[in-house]
Design a protein around this motif. Sequence first.
Motif: not given
Lengths: 184, 184
Positions: A135, A138-139, A141-142, A145-146, A155, A158, A161, A166, A169-170
Motif C-alpha cells: 500500500l 503503491g501510493q 509510486l503513484s 508517476q503523477r 494531463t 484537476t 491531491d 492520501t 487516509d489509506t
Amino acid sequence: MNLNRHTIVTCALTILDTYGLPDVTMRRIASALSVQPSALYWHFASKQELLAAVAEEILHDLPRLSSGESTRLRLWAARLHGVLLRHRDGAEVVWSVLALTPWEEGIGLTIEQRLAESGLTASLAHSAAQGLLNLVLGQALSADQRRQAQLLNVTTLTDADDPATTLDDTVAIFVAGIDQARSC
Amino acid sequence: MNLNRHTIVTCALTILDTYGLPDVTMRRIASALSVQPSALYWHFASKQELLAAVAEEILHDLPRLSSGESTRLRLWAARLHGVLLRHRDGAEVVWSVLALTPWEEGIGLTIEQRLAESGLTASLAHSAAQGLLNLVLGQALSADQRRQAQLLNVTTLTDADDPATTLDDTVAIFVAGIDQARSC
DNA sequence: ACCTGAACACCGTTCAAGT
DNA sequence: ACCTGAACACCGTTCAAGT
C-alpha cells in the motif's frame, strides 16, 4: 579515477534526482565521473547491484520499527512514504530491489513481527504486513508517476491531491481493518 | 505484411507470456511478424501506445463494477487480481499504462463512485479507491516478481504462499477498515 | 496506404590490455 | 588493484524511398 562504491552511488542518486530513473544508465554515470563505463564493473558486478546500493542509500534514514511499536504503524508508514518521495522515482527503485530480496531480509519482516506481537495470527500478520508495505509503496509510486506526468503536462489534472494526506487516509483505513481483525 | 493493430497486440502478448516484459521490444515483435521494426510505427506512434493497447487487452475480460455493488468489492478485487496474473508481468504493464491515464478515465473512478454511493465522504472515497487499487496492483506486482525469482531460482523460498489467498486477506482488511470509516 | 532499408543516438556487459 | 579501449549484441525512433 579513484572511484569507490560510495562515490558511484552518490553520483547515481544525483542523476536520479535531476533526470529520473530512465537516465540512470551505466554510461551516463561513467561519463559524469569522467570514466569509462567498464570502470564501474570493477566496483559493481551489474547495474542491478548498483541499484540495490542506491535503494539502500534511499532507505538509510528510515528508522527500524522496533519492538512494541505496533501502535505507531501509521507514523512509520508516513516516514517510509516520506523517504521514498525524497528522491525522484524513489519508490520504483526500492520496489525493483525489494522484488529480488527474500522476505526474511526485507523491511516487511519487522512489520510482520510487530503485528504478530500485537495479537494477530501468524498467517494474518504476514498478509497484513505485505499489504501495508504494498500500500505504501503503491501510493508512493503513484505519487511519483503523477509528479512526472505533471512535469510533462501530459494531463490536465484537476486534483491538488496532497500525497501525504492520501497516504495517511489509506493507511488509517488499513490499520482500522487490522484492529478489527485483532478483536475477532 | 498486412499488419494491423490487433495482430501486433496479440503478438506482443504472446512474447510477454513466453519471455516476459523485458523481451517485449519493437524489434522483437517486428521480427516475430517477419517485418521491419519501422513498420510498427505506421500502426502505433510509439512503444508506449502499443503497451497501452496491450494493457487494454489484458483488462478486457474485467467486468465493470456497476452501481450498487459496493458490497462486492472483495469479489471485484479478486477478479482484477486474477486478470493481472493471467499474463506474465501483467501488473507491471497495466501499472505503467495506468500511470499515464488521468484518474477520471481509469478503473479507479468506478470504485470511488461505489464508495461514495455507500456513504463515504467524497475525499475519503477518493483516498480509499486509490488505496484499494494500489493494494491490488501491488499484490499482483509482488506475486509476479516472486514468480520470476522462482524461475531463476534466485531465492530459496520457504513460503508456498498462495497469492490469491494473501490478496483476499489484505483486501478483507482494507474493506473492514472502510466499513469502520462509514459508521463514524 | 503501407512497408522497406538505412541510419542515428543510444543501451548493458565483456575482456584483453595497460599502469 | 584499478582503469582504458574496443568490441558485441542489442535498444527506440526517424525518414526518405519504394510499391
